[in-house]
Write an enzyme that holds these catalytic residues in place. Structure first.
Site, mmCIF file in Angstrom:
data_model
loop_
_atom_site.group_PDB
_atom_site.id
_atom_site.type_symbol
_atom_site.label_atom_id
_atom_site.label_comp_id
_atom_site.label_asym_id
_atom_site.label_seq_id
_atom_site.Cartn_x
_atom_site.Cartn_y
_atom_site.Cartn_z
ATOM 1 N N GLY A 177 1.864 2.651 -2.999
ATOM 2 C CA GLY A 177 1.807 3.122 -4.368
ATOM 3 C C GLY A 177 2.378 2.132 -5.518
ATOM 4 O O GLY A 177 2.956 2.800 -6.551
ATOM 5 N N THR A 178 2.283 0.697 -5.158
ATOM 6 C CA THR A 178 2.921 -0.060 -6.188
ATOM 7 C C THR A 178 2.241 -0.021 -7.533
ATOM 8 O O THR A 178 2.921 -0.033 -8.531
ATOM 9 C CB THR A 178 2.825 -1.583 -5.469
ATOM 10 O OG1 THR A 178 2.623 -1.449 -4.039
ATOM 11 C CG2 THR A 178 3.468 -2.580 -5.900
ATOM 12 N N LYS A 214 -8.207 6.396 -1.761
ATOM 13 C CA LYS A 214 -8.008 7.932 -1.922
ATOM 14 C C LYS A 214 -6.835 8.697 -2.448
ATOM 15 O O LYS A 214 -6.739 9.423 -3.188
ATOM 16 C CB LYS A 214 -8.130 8.430 -0.323
ATOM 17 C CG LYS A 214 -9.617 8.428 0.346
ATOM 18 C CD LYS A 214 -9.600 9.262 1.558
ATOM 19 C CE LYS A 214 -10.903 9.277 2.169
ATOM 20 N NZ LYS A 214 -10.800 10.072 3.629
ATOM 21 N N THR A 251 -1.920 8.176 -15.531
ATOM 22 C CA THR A 251 -1.591 7.803 -14.173
ATOM 23 C C THR A 251 -2.296 8.452 -12.992
ATOM 24 O O THR A 251 -1.577 7.996 -11.755
ATOM 25 C CB THR A 251 0.022 7.219 -14.169
ATOM 26 O OG1 THR A 251 0.700 8.678 -14.139
ATOM 27 C CG2 THR A 251 0.357 6.437 -14.945
ATOM 28 N N TYR A 281 6.555 8.304 -2.198
ATOM 29 C CA TYR A 281 5.269 8.329 -2.433
ATOM 30 C C TYR A 281 4.671 9.883 -2.600
ATOM 31 O O TYR A 281 4.021 10.325 -3.259
ATOM 32 C CB TYR A 281 4.432 7.708 -1.519
ATOM 33 C CG TYR A 281 2.867 7.579 -1.940
ATOM 34 C CD1 TYR A 281 2.274 6.641 -2.676
ATOM 35 C CD2 TYR A 281 2.004 8.476 -1.397
ATOM 36 C CE1 TYR A 281 0.945 6.671 -3.141
ATOM 37 C CE2 TYR A 281 0.468 8.519 -1.504
ATOM 38 C CZ TYR A 281 0.158 7.526 -2.339
ATOM 39 O OH TYR A 281 -1.174 7.615 -2.772
ATOM 40 N N SER A 289 -4.162 2.710 4.748
ATOM 41 C CA SER A 289 -4.480 2.220 3.636
ATOM 42 C C SER A 289 -4.410 0.693 3.781
ATOM 43 O O SER A 289 -5.197 -0.093 3.100
ATOM 44 C CB SER A 289 -3.429 2.676 2.300
ATOM 45 O OG SER A 289 -3.802 2.319 1.369
ATOM 46 N N LYS A 314 0.903 -1.201 0.033
ATOM 47 C CA LYS A 314 -0.093 -0.077 0.185
ATOM 48 C C LYS A 314 0.793 1.122 -0.060
ATOM 49 O O LYS A 314 0.444 2.279 0.686
ATOM 50 C CB LYS A 314 -0.877 -0.081 1.217
ATOM 51 C CG LYS A 314 -2.043 -1.163 1.292
ATOM 52 C CD LYS A 314 -2.686 -1.427 -0.127
ATOM 53 C CE LYS A 314 -3.623 -0.589 -0.552
ATOM 54 N NZ LYS A 314 -3.922 -0.896 -1.829
ATOM 55 N N HIS A 341 7.010 -7.385 -2.724
ATOM 56 C CA HIS A 341 6.802 -6.666 -1.215
ATOM 57 C C HIS A 341 7.938 -7.203 -0.499
ATOM 58 O O HIS A 341 8.149 -6.774 0.879
ATOM 59 C CB HIS A 341 5.424 -6.881 -0.775
ATOM 60 C CG HIS A 341 4.518 -6.121 -1.254
ATOM 61 N ND1 HIS A 341 4.500 -4.981 -1.937
ATOM 62 C CD2 HIS A 341 2.993 -6.452 -1.802
ATOM 63 C CE1 HIS A 341 3.222 -4.527 -2.430
ATOM 64 N NE2 HIS A 341 2.253 -5.535 -2.417
ATOM 65 N N TRP A 362 0.531 2.152 -8.869
ATOM 66 C CA TRP A 362 0.662 3.454 -9.556
ATOM 67 C C TRP A 362 1.978 3.478 -10.170
ATOM 68 O O TRP A 362 2.060 3.817 -11.325
ATOM 69 C CB TRP A 362 0.780 4.409 -8.446
ATOM 70 C CG TRP A 362 0.631 5.950 -8.774
ATOM 71 C CD1 TRP A 362 0.592 6.647 -10.168
ATOM 72 C CD2 TRP A 362 0.896 7.162 -8.016
ATOM 73 N NE1 TRP A 362 0.649 7.816 -10.160
ATOM 74 C CE2 TRP A 362 0.921 8.205 -8.905
ATOM 75 C CE3 TRP A 362 1.212 7.280 -6.621
ATOM 76 C CZ2 TRP A 362 1.049 9.562 -8.577
ATOM 77 C CZ3 TRP A 362 1.232 8.603 -6.174
ATOM 78 C CH2 TRP A 362 1.029 9.884 -6.964
#
Length: 308
Positions: free
Chosen positions: A63-64, A271, A240, A206, A151, A61, A121, A66
């Site tokens: 921003g992977t 969000k 993106t 991020y 998140s 969580k 991860h 993205w």
């Protein structure tokens, strides 16, 4: 590993399994990982990287997805149509994932032609050694711990393939103690930070991506040895953006059945903000968190922004 292409019998089997079972956590070298990952650990650790692979590494969580979309578009020189060739989880194998009865991320990656875009991860100490042997290019995305925690909590509520997160209070304690899948946020971000000068690792924050996406896209582009026009960079930024990805079925995980990802509980792309933690943390929790943060992060040389 695209469930939308699964035959009805396999889909029915998967649905039945997931109805009754959320995966528990096992451990590898003291790091909590999903049980299914632990089952095939030798296969994961012996994964063979290739020299022209690009690996995206993050704590969950951070921003992977993205970053996957950004990198994919940079490698495709901004060709949006090509980037929509498959859902993000199918076009970027997640090397340590084993979503039984589907193939593992290792199998999906092995079946893929070069150049491959991959995802992990894993904390630095559990990385398959072949990534260092091949000097693979790795992009690490780090997100501030407070927003990461919030998140991850919402994600675990909707992701039926992970343990139940419990209440927010319970999850707060679990996360702070590192008792979540992939372990301690603190160890993860520090471990990768310490490794960044020893290998081909680009460390991206991020919060920097949110603040100035085009600046960060350029940084990533240069790291990947590409040279794109301002027009293409703007196209990548637009495609993106959070809103564009939220509406993109190839990026928003809407192609996964609700028995796996129940987006009525929480959308996968929820969000994407910096500072949403303020809507969740009690004053007392914030005090506890800040004390722990200071202890763990002191002397690391790493600094995060929790608001913009």
């Amino acid at each position: 590993m695209d469930p939308s292409k699964m035959d009805p019998e396999t889909m029915a089997q998967l649905t039945e399994i997931l109805k009754h079972l959320r995966l528990n956590l096992g451990q590898v070298d003291g790091i909590p990982l999903l049980e299914s990952t632990c089952e095939i650990w030798d296969k994961i650790y012996n994964f063979q990287a290739r020299e022209d692979d690009v690996l995206i590494s993050t704590f969950p969580k951070a921003g992977t997805t993205w970053m996957q979309e950004i990198v994919d578009l940079i490698l495709l020189q901004g060709d949006v149509e090509k980037s929509m060739r498959a859902p993000c989880y199918a076009k970027v194998p997640f090397i340590e994932l084993y979503p039984k009865p589907m193939p593992s991320g290792v199998d999906a990656a092995n079946a893929m032609e070069s150049p491959r875009l991959l995802k992990t991860h894993l904390p630095i100490q559990l990385m398959p050694p072949s990534f260092w042997e091949k000097n693979t290019k790795i992009i690490y995305v780090a997100r501030n711990a407070k927003d990461c925690m919030v998140s991850y909590f919402h994600f675990q509520k909707m992701n039926k393939g992970m343990p139940e997160p419990g209440t927010w209070d319970e999850y707060f304690s679990l996360f702070l103690a590192g008792n979540v899948a992939w372990g301690s946020w603190f160890d993860h971000v520090i471990g990768w930070w310490k490794a960044k000068d020893k290998h081909q690792i680009l460390y991206v924050f991020y919060e920097d991506l949110v603040e100035d996406p085009k600046r960060e896209i350029r940084k990533i582009m240069r790291f990947l040895g590409k040279d794109l026009s301002d027009e293409v960079i703007e196209k990548i930024r637009h495609h993106t953006s959070f809103q564009a990805m939220k509406e993109n079925p190839m990026a928003n995980f809407s192609t996964l059945p609700s028995v796996i990802f129940d987006q009525s509980i929480s959308p996968f792309l929820r969000k994407g903000e910096v500072g949403d933690w303020k809507n969740h943390f009690l004053v007392s929790q914030n005090i506890v968190f800040d004390e722990e943060y200071k202890k763990k992060m002191e002397g690391s040389g790493l600094s995060f922004r929790t608001q913009l």
